[in-house]
Design a protein around this motif. Structure first.
Motif, mmCIF file in Angstrom:
data_model
loop_
_atom_site.group_PDB
_atom_site.id
_atom_site.type_symbol
_atom_site.label_atom_id
_atom_site.label_comp_id
_atom_site.label_asym_id
_atom_site.label_seq_id
_atom_site.Cartn_x
_atom_site.Cartn_y
_atom_site.Cartn_z
ATOM 1 N N MET A 1 0.826 -1.191 0.000
ATOM 2 C CA MET A 1 0.000 0.000 0.000
ATOM 3 C C MET A 1 0.870 1.254 0.000
ATOM 4 O O MET A 1 0.563 2.206 -0.704
ATOM 5 C CB MET A 1 -0.921 -0.040 1.210
ATOM 6 C CG MET A 1 -1.808 1.149 1.333
ATOM 7 S SD MET A 1 -3.115 1.095 0.118
ATOM 8 C CE MET A 1 -4.128 2.416 0.662
ATOM 9 N N LYS A 2 1.933 1.233 0.787
ATOM 10 C CA LYS A 2 2.795 2.409 0.841
ATOM 11 C C LYS A 2 3.466 2.668 -0.494
ATOM 12 O O LYS A 2 3.604 3.814 -0.915
ATOM 13 C CB LYS A 2 3.851 2.260 1.933
ATOM 14 C CG LYS A 2 3.306 2.379 3.323
ATOM 15 C CD LYS A 2 4.441 2.310 4.313
ATOM 16 C CE LYS A 2 3.934 2.459 5.720
ATOM 17 N NZ LYS A 2 5.030 2.468 6.679
ATOM 18 N N LYS A 3 3.862 1.591 -1.159
ATOM 19 C CA LYS A 3 4.512 1.749 -2.458
ATOM 20 C C LYS A 3 3.538 2.352 -3.473
ATOM 21 O O LYS A 3 3.911 3.200 -4.275
ATOM 22 C CB LYS A 3 5.021 0.406 -2.960
ATOM 23 C CG LYS A 3 5.814 0.512 -4.233
ATOM 24 C CD LYS A 3 6.381 -0.831 -4.631
ATOM 25 C CE LYS A 3 7.169 -0.710 -5.908
ATOM 26 N NZ LYS A 3 7.755 -1.979 -6.312
ATOM 27 N N PHE A 4 2.283 1.930 -3.430
ATOM 28 C CA PHE A 4 1.282 2.500 -4.329
ATOM 29 C C PHE A 4 1.066 3.978 -4.054
ATOM 30 O O PHE A 4 0.910 4.765 -4.984
ATOM 31 C CB PHE A 4 -0.044 1.751 -4.204
ATOM 32 C CG PHE A 4 -1.131 2.353 -5.046
ATOM 33 C CD1 PHE A 4 -1.116 2.191 -6.414
ATOM 34 C CD2 PHE A 4 -2.145 3.100 -4.468
ATOM 35 C CE1 PHE A 4 -2.106 2.767 -7.200
ATOM 36 C CE2 PHE A 4 -3.128 3.668 -5.241
ATOM 37 C CZ PHE A 4 -3.106 3.494 -6.616
ATOM 38 N N LEU A 5 1.057 4.366 -2.788
ATOM 39 C CA LEU A 5 0.909 5.790 -2.454
ATOM 40 C C LEU A 5 2.062 6.609 -3.009
ATOM 41 O O LEU A 5 1.860 7.707 -3.532
ATOM 42 C CB LEU A 5 0.820 5.977 -0.940
ATOM 43 C CG LEU A 5 -0.485 5.575 -0.281
ATOM 44 C CD1 LEU A 5 -0.356 5.668 1.226
ATOM 45 C CD2 LEU A 5 -1.615 6.421 -0.782
ATOM 46 N N LEU A 6 3.260 6.081 -2.925
ATOM 47 C CA LEU A 6 4.407 6.799 -3.461
ATOM 48 C C LEU A 6 4.377 6.834 -4.987
ATOM 49 O O LEU A 6 4.714 7.852 -5.603
ATOM 50 C CB LEU A 6 5.704 6.154 -2.965
ATOM 51 C CG LEU A 6 5.971 6.290 -1.470
ATOM 52 C CD1 LEU A 6 7.196 5.485 -1.080
ATOM 53 C CD2 LEU A 6 6.147 7.741 -1.102
ATOM 54 N N MET A 7 3.992 5.745 -5.604
ATOM 55 C CA MET A 7 3.939 5.686 -7.060
ATOM 56 C C MET A 7 2.782 6.507 -7.627
ATOM 57 O O MET A 7 2.810 6.893 -8.797
ATOM 58 C CB MET A 7 3.809 4.238 -7.524
ATOM 59 C CG MET A 7 5.034 3.397 -7.241
ATOM 60 S SD MET A 7 6.459 3.914 -8.168
ATOM 61 C CE MET A 7 5.992 3.413 -9.788
ATOM 62 N N SER A 8 1.772 6.791 -6.819
ATOM 63 C CA SER A 8 0.627 7.546 -7.313
ATOM 64 C C SER A 8 1.021 8.959 -7.739
ATOM 65 O O SER A 8 0.364 9.553 -8.592
ATOM 66 C CB SER A 8 -0.476 7.599 -6.262
ATOM 67 O OG SER A 8 -0.086 8.402 -5.166
ATOM 68 N N VAL A 9 2.098 9.484 -7.187
ATOM 69 C CA VAL A 9 2.591 10.795 -7.618
ATOM 70 C C VAL A 9 3.038 10.718 -9.072
ATOM 71 O O VAL A 9 2.724 11.605 -9.883
ATOM 72 C CB VAL A 9 3.743 11.271 -6.698
ATOM 73 C CG1 VAL A 9 4.347 12.549 -7.218
ATOM 74 C CG2 VAL A 9 3.252 11.434 -5.282
ATOM 75 N N LEU A 10 3.736 9.668 -9.429
ATOM 76 C CA LEU A 10 4.162 9.487 -10.817
ATOM 77 C C LEU A 10 2.972 9.265 -11.738
ATOM 78 O O LEU A 10 2.935 9.791 -12.854
ATOM 79 C CB LEU A 10 5.139 8.324 -10.923
ATOM 80 C CG LEU A 10 6.457 8.500 -10.172
ATOM 81 C CD1 LEU A 10 7.282 7.238 -10.260
ATOM 82 C CD2 LEU A 10 7.216 9.687 -10.726
ATOM 83 N N TYR A 11 2.007 8.490 -11.276
ATOM 84 C CA TYR A 11 0.817 8.263 -12.084
ATOM 85 C C TYR A 11 0.071 9.576 -12.320
ATOM 86 O O TYR A 11 -0.413 9.826 -13.425
ATOM 87 C CB TYR A 11 -0.115 7.256 -11.424
ATOM 88 C CG TYR A 11 0.476 5.880 -11.236
ATOM 89 C CD1 TYR A 11 1.328 5.333 -12.186
ATOM 90 C CD2 TYR A 11 0.190 5.127 -10.119
ATOM 91 C CE1 TYR A 11 1.871 4.071 -12.020
ATOM 92 C CE2 TYR A 11 0.722 3.869 -9.939
ATOM 93 C CZ TYR A 11 1.556 3.345 -10.900
ATOM 94 O OH TYR A 11 2.086 2.096 -10.730
ATOM 95 N N ALA A 12 -0.006 10.404 -11.308
ATOM 96 C CA ALA A 12 -0.705 11.685 -11.437
ATOM 97 C C ALA A 12 0.002 12.593 -12.437
ATOM 98 O O ALA A 12 -0.651 13.312 -13.194
ATOM 99 C CB ALA A 12 -0.814 12.368 -10.079
ATOM 100 N N LEU A 13 1.328 12.550 -12.439
ATOM 101 C CA LEU A 13 2.077 13.387 -13.380
ATOM 102 C C LEU A 13 1.834 12.972 -14.825
ATOM 103 O O LEU A 13 2.003 13.784 -15.741
ATOM 104 C CB LEU A 13 3.567 13.327 -13.070
ATOM 105 C CG LEU A 13 4.011 14.062 -11.812
ATOM 106 C CD1 LEU A 13 5.485 13.803 -11.553
ATOM 107 C CD2 LEU A 13 3.751 15.543 -11.946
ATOM 108 N N LEU A 14 1.454 11.740 -15.049
ATOM 109 C CA LEU A 14 1.179 11.269 -16.406
ATOM 110 C C LEU A 14 -0.300 11.353 -16.773
ATOM 111 O O LEU A 14 -0.646 11.748 -17.882
ATOM 112 C CB LEU A 14 1.653 9.820 -16.557
ATOM 113 C CG LEU A 14 3.154 9.597 -16.409
ATOM 114 C CD1 LEU A 14 3.454 8.112 -16.411
ATOM 115 C CD2 LEU A 14 3.897 10.299 -17.510
ATOM 116 N N VAL A 15 -1.158 10.993 -15.843
ATOM 117 C CA VAL A 15 -2.578 10.871 -16.154
ATOM 118 C C VAL A 15 -3.295 12.217 -16.175
ATOM 119 O O VAL A 15 -4.069 12.493 -17.098
ATOM 120 C CB VAL A 15 -3.255 9.908 -15.157
ATOM 121 C CG1 VAL A 15 -4.757 9.906 -15.314
ATOM 122 C CG2 VAL A 15 -2.698 8.509 -15.327
ATOM 123 N N LEU A 16 -3.065 13.062 -15.193
ATOM 124 C CA LEU A 16 -3.813 14.312 -15.100
ATOM 125 C C LEU A 16 -3.594 15.235 -16.297
ATOM 126 O O LEU A 16 -4.571 15.755 -16.849
ATOM 127 C CB LEU A 16 -3.501 15.027 -13.782
ATOM 128 C CG LEU A 16 -3.938 14.280 -12.517
ATOM 129 C CD1 LEU A 16 -3.583 15.069 -11.273
ATOM 130 C CD2 LEU A 16 -5.405 13.959 -12.546
#
Length: 57
Positions: A1-16
């Motif tokens: 779960m913690k790794k997903f929270l950290l990776m979500s920043v990268l996902y946001a930079l691509l998806v948004l």
């Protein structure tokens, strides 16, 4: 779960920005991208403070 929270920043930079790029009007797309980043940051702060801190204990 913690790794997903950290990776979500990268996902946001691509998806948004890719979601905002679909807007036909460029100025409205930039406003939409900024609004989505602000909303994401508030959500991320909430998740880190609530979920991450509850995982520590």
């Amino acid at each position: 779960m913690k790794k997903f929270l950290l990776m979500s920043v990268l996902y946001a930079l691509l998806v948004l920005p890719s979601l905002a790029a679909r807007e036909p009007n460029a100025a409205r797309g930039v406003k939409r991208a900024v609004a989505m980043f602000v909303a994401y940051n508030f959500f991320y702060i909430f998740v880190v403070l609530v979920v991450w801190m509850s995982m520590e204990g």
